[in-house]
Write an enzyme that holds these catalytic residues in place. Structure first.
Site, PDB file in Angstrom:
ATOM      1  N   HIS A  36      -0.184   1.209   7.102  1.00  0.00           N
ATOM      2  CA  HIS A  36       0.820   1.677   8.064  1.00  0.00           C
ATOM      3  C   HIS A  36       1.721   2.735   7.444  1.00  0.00           C
ATOM      4  O   HIS A  36       1.648   3.044   6.243  1.00  0.00           O
ATOM      5  CB  HIS A  36       1.655   0.499   8.580  1.00  0.00           C
ATOM      6  CG  HIS A  36       2.428  -0.242   7.540  1.00  0.00           C
ATOM      7  ND1 HIS A  36       3.627   0.203   7.048  1.00  0.00           N
ATOM      8  CD2 HIS A  36       2.170  -1.426   6.897  1.00  0.00           C
ATOM      9  CE1 HIS A  36       4.096  -0.657   6.164  1.00  0.00           C
ATOM     10  NE2 HIS A  36       3.223  -1.654   6.040  1.00  0.00           N
TER      11      HIS A  36
ATOM     12  N   CYS B   1       0.958  -5.145   2.263  1.00  0.00           N
ATOM     13  CA  CYS B   1       0.326  -4.097   3.070  1.00  0.00           C
ATOM     14  C   CYS B   1       0.265  -2.783   2.287  1.00  0.00           C
ATOM     15  O   CYS B   1       0.823  -2.659   1.198  1.00  0.00           O
ATOM     16  CB  CYS B   1       1.097  -3.891   4.371  1.00  0.00           C
ATOM     17  SG  CYS B   1       0.967  -5.281   5.526  1.00  0.00           S
TER      18      CYS B   1
END
Length: 254
Positions: A147, A163
């Protein structure tokens, strides 16, 4: 060249690099308050990791960099600096696939983070306070996303809860090319070797980790059948300098 009141972190973003890359390539230069006029090295080449599937994405945690391999072998490989999981929340290695593309994602705050920051609501809506940015790719391990970020200074560092973070413009570019079902392989390779036009190059990313030994490097070169092609002095120099970009180690008198 460093401009007045410009940090290496700002230079890194200007050239689409991560903090680790600009730091490793410029040992001895203060990353926060470099002297104006200092000439800095801007890494602009990388040895791509091996890949079997195209199109696909390969992430090398050791160098904090993501590689996108397009369908055609003749098309240019694209590469982006990333932020990865911090200690205790390490990004896992393994093979995954993209299962969802999300534009303007909401952040469902994990319980572990809410225990540390109880002021956070259970869900953070899209916007400038959302750490996921405007684009997200969900992987087949459901708690894993590739992301954007609202904290660009975390790129090139261990800065996430597992992440993979990219600069906003980089994730926007990758988002267009990625598709559901695309393979994503996450590896952790601190030493890479490449050959171009008969010349041998090596790349080290060994800061802040269990050191790779010179013997292990030589075994790697032997397994590739390259011991007769390399200059041992160049290998040793590259090993200790650990600059994070490809260095030629070819024996020029062969």
């Amino acid at each position: 060249m460093v401009l007045q009141r410009e940090s290496l972190i700002e230079i890194a973003r200007r050239f689409d690099l991560g903090y680790n890359e600009i730091r490793d390539a410029n040992p001895g230069v203060d990353p926060v308050l470099p002297k104006p006029g200092t000439v800095v090295t801007i890494p602009s080449a990388w040895i791509p990791p091996a890949v079997s599937d195209r199109p696909s994405i390969v992430v090398n945690l050791a160098e904090l960099r993501l590689f996108y391999f397009p369908q055609s072998n003749s098309s240019a490989i694209e590469s982006y600096p990333i932020g990865i999981g911090d200690e205790g929340a390490e990004t896992p290695v393994g093979n995954f696939v993209i299962v969802e593309k999300i534009l303007d994602p909401s952040w469902h705050v994990p319980a572990s983070i809410r225990r540390q920051r109880p002021e956070l609501s259970a869900v953070v809506a899209p916007g400038v306070r959302n750490p996921l940015g405007r684009h997200a790719l969900r992987l087949s391990r459901q708690d894993m996303l590739i992301h954007g970020t609202n904290r660009p200074w975390g790129i090139g560092r261990r800065s996430s809860h597992g992440c993979l973070r990219l600069y906003p413009k980089d994730i926007a570019s990758l988002f267009v090319k990625a598709h559901k079902g695309m393979q994503v392989r996450i590896i952790d390779e601190p030493v890479k070797v490449g050959i171009k036009e008969g010349r041998v190059f090596i790349e080290f990313h060994c800061h802040g980790r269990e050191p790779v030994t010179v013997g292990e490097v030589l075994h790697m070169l032997a397994d590739l059948g390259l011991l007769q092609e390399i200059d041992m002095g160049k290998v040793i120099r590259a090993y200790y300098e650990n600059k994070g970009y490809p260095v030629e180690i070819t024996w020029t008198n062969r």
